[in-house]
Design a protein around this motif. Structure first.
Motif, PDB file in Angstrom:
ATOM      1  N   ASN A 365       9.040  -3.735  -9.891  1.00 14.55           N
ATOM      2  CA  ASN A 365       8.034  -3.156  -9.004  1.00 14.55           C
ATOM      3  C   ASN A 365       8.627  -2.187  -7.986  1.00 14.55           C
ATOM      4  OD1 ASN A 365       5.957  -4.421 -10.280  1.00 14.55           O
ATOM      5  ND2 ASN A 365       5.875  -6.170  -8.872  1.00 14.55           N
ATOM      6  N   ILE A 400       1.883   2.697  -7.151  1.00 17.68           N
ATOM      7  CA  ILE A 400       1.744   1.394  -6.490  1.00 17.68           C
ATOM      8  C   ILE A 400       2.453   1.480  -5.149  1.00 17.68           C
ATOM      9  CG2 ILE A 400       1.566   0.161  -8.668  1.00 17.68           C
ATOM     10  CD1 ILE A 400       4.401  -0.881  -8.215  1.00 17.68           C
ATOM     11  N   SER A 408       0.306  -2.821  -4.077  1.00 23.15           N
ATOM     12  CA  SER A 408      -1.118  -2.585  -4.382  1.00 23.15           C
ATOM     13  C   SER A 408      -1.278  -1.484  -5.431  1.00 23.15           C
ATOM     14  CB  SER A 408      -1.856  -2.157  -3.116  1.00 23.15           C
ATOM     15  OG  SER A 408      -1.823  -3.211  -2.203  1.00 23.15           O
ATOM     16  N   LEU A 409      -2.278  -1.672  -6.264  1.00 22.01           N
ATOM     17  CA  LEU A 409      -2.519  -0.785  -7.410  1.00 22.01           C
ATOM     18  C   LEU A 409      -3.398   0.401  -7.007  1.00 22.01           C
ATOM     19  CD1 LEU A 409      -2.603  -0.426 -10.613  1.00 22.01           C
ATOM     20  CD2 LEU A 409      -4.769  -1.656 -10.469  1.00 22.01           C
ATOM     21  N   THR A 429      -5.926  -3.451  -5.304  1.00 19.33           N
ATOM     22  CA  THR A 429      -5.643  -4.852  -5.654  1.00 19.33           C
ATOM     23  C   THR A 429      -4.128  -5.117  -5.589  1.00 19.33           C
ATOM     24  OG1 THR A 429      -7.560  -4.913  -7.091  1.00 19.33           O
ATOM     25  CG2 THR A 429      -5.864  -6.567  -7.478  1.00 19.33           C
ATOM     26  N   GLN A 430      -3.756  -6.249  -4.949  1.00 23.36           N
ATOM     27  CA  GLN A 430      -2.331  -6.564  -4.771  1.00 23.36           C
ATOM     28  C   GLN A 430      -1.777  -7.279  -5.997  1.00 23.36           C
ATOM     29  OE1 GLN A 430      -1.975  -8.719  -1.117  1.00 23.36           O
ATOM     30  NE2 GLN A 430      -2.579  -6.951   0.131  1.00 23.36           N
ATOM     31  N   PHE A 431      -0.439  -7.255  -6.064  1.00 22.70           N
ATOM     32  CA  PHE A 431       0.248  -7.872  -7.200  1.00 22.70           C
ATOM     33  C   PHE A 431       0.441  -9.364  -6.911  1.00 22.70           C
ATOM     34  CE2 PHE A 431       3.698  -8.556 -10.244  1.00 22.70           C
ATOM     35  CZ  PHE A 431       3.317  -7.734 -11.290  1.00 22.70           C
ATOM     36  N   ASP A 439      -4.404 -12.791  -4.913  1.00 22.96           N
ATOM     37  CA  ASP A 439      -5.672 -12.392  -5.531  1.00 22.96           C
ATOM     38  C   ASP A 439      -6.852 -12.729  -4.627  1.00 22.96           C
ATOM     39  OD1 ASP A 439      -6.255 -15.112  -5.805  1.00 22.96           O
ATOM     40  OD2 ASP A 439      -5.191 -15.186  -7.738  1.00 22.96           O
ATOM     41  N   TRP A 454      -1.871  -7.357 -11.390  1.00 23.89           N
ATOM     42  CA  TRP A 454      -2.775  -7.052 -10.289  1.00 23.89           C
ATOM     43  C   TRP A 454      -4.100  -7.789 -10.553  1.00 23.89           C
ATOM     44  CZ3 TRP A 454       0.143  -3.380 -12.905  1.00 23.89           C
ATOM     45  CH2 TRP A 454       1.162  -2.774 -12.176  1.00 23.89           C
TER      46      TRP A 454
END
Ligand SMILES: *[C@@H]1O[C@H](CO)[C@@H](O)[C@H](O)[C@H]1NC(C)=O
Ligand SMILES: *[C@@H]1O[C@H](CO)[C@@H](O)[C@H](O)[C@H]1NC(C)=O
Ligand SMILES: *[C@@H]1O[C@H](CO)[C@@H](O)[C@H](O)[C@H]1NC(C)=O
Ligand SMILES: *[C@@H]1O[C@H](CO)[C@@H](O)[C@H](O)[C@H]1NC(C)=O
Ligand SMILES: *[C@@H]1O[C@H](CO)[C@@H](O)[C@H](O)[C@H]1NC(C)=O
Ligand SMILES: *[C@@H]1O[C@H](CO)[C@@H](O)[C@H](O)[C@H]1NC(C)=O
Length: 504
Positions: A365, A400, A408-409, A429-431, A439, A454
């Motif tokens: 990441n 990201i 985050s995506l 949306t976070q990983f 989530d 994500w």
């Protein structure tokens, strides 16, 4: 009118007969205030004697009542004997004349009137006829003009049709021209890009040739020296071995010496080998490419493992470059093809990456963040199901965030054949991993879906799920998933996620 005219003519013909019929021998003629009487001889019944002489005398009758002339002839005396009869006759004639005159007057008036009315009627009839003629002419003209108008309208329609057809043709031509221009522009750009690349490569080649030429010369000199040394050492060894053979008594010392020498020789041999290796393998190039697109531009067109230097850092990373898909230049950051690698891992593994770029792997990441936040990147996801159907999802813009935002995506500009809707969770949306639950579900999606991804309220996708063999019939929830392509029943036999500069 004709009847009246006939009547008048008959009457006029009767007049002389009436005047003469009653007295054949005498003829009265009125002239102004005077009236004349002619006495004519009757030749048929009497034959005059030879000595008879006729004297035609003209005598005035009136004024008859004046003083009578004594010296008048006998004929006049006879007249005087019966004056009343003559006067009556005269009066009746006069009155008849007057009647006739009046009658004629009336007749004339009547005729005039009739003629006038006839004229008027004629005029009226003429006007009528003319009006009718005019009307007919007008009607003719109108119908002619209507005909003309219709013809004109026809012609106009035709002209309009022609014009519209010409316009359409013009439009088509201009579209065609535009397309050609665009094509030519693209070709020109491509040519200039290729020539740029060519000159760049030529320069590089020249520089490398010069550098390696010098290095090679130095190494060859070194090798020469070492070989000479080796030769002299070998001679010494053989000489010593000869000495050893001749004197076995001094063996221990000699053996020790021999061991020492053998050692030295081996060291030298290793050195020579090393030198050979050095001279055969060129020194590794300094890495200066930030991604596979730059490597492709530098002329490498084979897919495979390459080193890239991350932007704003000295860290170099080995990556797999896809140089074939859609023009190549793709830096792969996720790949699965046979399930040999376990993807159910913790935060740190996903942060730093795992697996080998040549096989199944997750690049990491941190690396994905550094790469995709340095400039605009697009994302390409390739999938293959167990029947061999291939599909892709494409995002024009992908990046990201860093670890402080839990990676985050951000993926926008979706297109592709793997579903009509994006299967990613929404932007931002976070990983999450099995040990870091970020989530939006009270559950732990990463644990339910067995992979780092994500997850929103557990998203419709997870390409890092469990790789189930193609033979399995029931597809569990934690399988590899790209929902809007195949629903929950996707058994992927291949997944690849890769990025390339958006302006490539
Ligand atoms: C003349 O006309 C009047 C009236 O119209 C008529 O009485 C008379 O008998 C006429 N005289 C003759 C000679 O026709
Ligand atoms: C023009 O005329 C042709 C036949 O003459 C006809 O087929 C065509 O549809 C017309 N086009 C237009 C735009 O009216
Ligand atoms: C052993 O070698 C040394 C020199 O290397 C020599 O001086 C000596 O005589 C030798 N000894 C015998 C017994 O040969
Ligand atoms: C999976 O692929 C890799 C590299 O392609 C290979 O080394 C490995 O043996 C394969 N594993 C299985 C289980 O097929
Ligand atoms: C590189 O670092 C500098 C300073 O830290 C920063 O201003 C710049 O935006 C960075 N560039 C990239 C591509 O990350
Ligand atoms: C990232 O995740 C951690 C826990 O997993 C959480 O404490 C932190 O608030 C998250 N960061 C952001 C920016 O949401």
């Amino acid at each position: 009118m004709d009847r009246l005219l006939t009547l008048a003519l008959v009457y006029l013909a009767y007049l002389p007969a009436a005047a003469i019929g009653s007295e054949r021998q005498r003829h009265h003629v009125q002239h102004g205030p005077c009236s004349y009487t002619f006495v004519l001889p009757e030749v048929e019944h009497c034959r005059p004697q030879k000595d008879f002489q006729v004297t035609n005398t003209l005598q005035r009758d009136s004024p008859a009542e004046g003083e009578p002339d004594r010296s008048q002839s006998e004929q006049v005396k006879a007249q005087k004997e019966r004056p009343s009869w003559q006067e009556t006759k005269l009066e009746s004639l006069e009155s008849a004349m007057e009647n006739n005159t009046q009658w004629l007057q009336k007749l004339e008036n009547f005729i005039q009137e009739n003629v006038r009315s006839g004229m008027e009627e004629m005029k009226r009839t003429a006007v009528h006829t003319q009006t009718a003629a005019m009307l007919e002419m007008g009607t003719n003209l109108l119908s002619q003009s209507a005909e003309q108008t219709r013809k004109l309208t026809d012609v106009e329609t035709q002209v309009l049709n022609q014009t519209s057809r010409l316009e359409i043709q013009l439009l088509e031509y201009s579209l065609f021209t535009n397309r050609l221009e665009k094509h030519i522009l693209l070709q020109t750009q491509e040519i200039s890009r290729l020539s740029d690349k060519n000159s760049f490569l030529e320069q590089r080649l020249l520089a490398l040739e010069a550098r390696y030429g010098r290095e090679l010369q130095g190494l060859q000199g070194e090798k020469q020296q070492l070989q000479e040394l080796l030769e002299s050492q070998s001679q010494l060894v053989s000489q010593l071995q000869g000495e050893l053979g001749s004197s076995t008594l001094n063996s221990t010392l000699l053996q020790r010496q021999q061991a020492m020498l053998t050692d030295t020789v081996q060291q030298l041999l290793a050195m020579v080998k090393h030198c050979n290796e050095i001279s055969n393998v060129p020194a590794e190039e300094p890495v200066s490419f930030r991604d596979c697109a730059e490597i492709l531009r530098s002329g490498a067109t084979e897919s495979g493992i390459y080193s890239i230097r991350l932007p704003n850092s000295t860290q170099t990373v080995k990556v797999f470059c896809d140089m074939k898909t859609r023009g190549g230049g793709w830096t792969v950051f996720q790949h699965r093809h046979n399930g040999s690698l376990d993807f159910y891992r913790g935060w740190k593994d996903y942060k730093l990456g795992f697996g080998e770029p040549s096989g199944e792997h997750w690049l990491g990441n941190d690396i994905i963040h550094k790469l995709t936040s340095s400039q605009e990147y697009s994302l390409h996801i390739q999938l293959k199901d167990r029947e061999g159907n291939e599909a892709f999802s494409h995002y024009d813009r992908f990046y990201i965030d860093g670890e402080e935002s839990n990676y985050s995506l951000h993926a926008e500009g979706f297109s592709g054949t793997a579903g009509r809707t994006s299967s990613f969770a929404q932007t931002g949306t976070q990983f999450s991993t099995k040990d870091r639950d970020n989530d939006r579900c009270t559950c732990k999606c990463a644990q339910l879906a067995s992979g780092g991804w994500w997850f929103g309220a557990c998203s419709p996708s997870n390409l890092n799920g469990i790789y189930y063999p193609a033979s399995s019939s029931v597809i569990p929830y934690n399988a590899i998933k790209w929902y809007y392509w195949k629903g929950p029943n996707l058994v992927a036999t291949l997944t690849t996620m890769m990025v390339r500069p958006a302006n490539f």
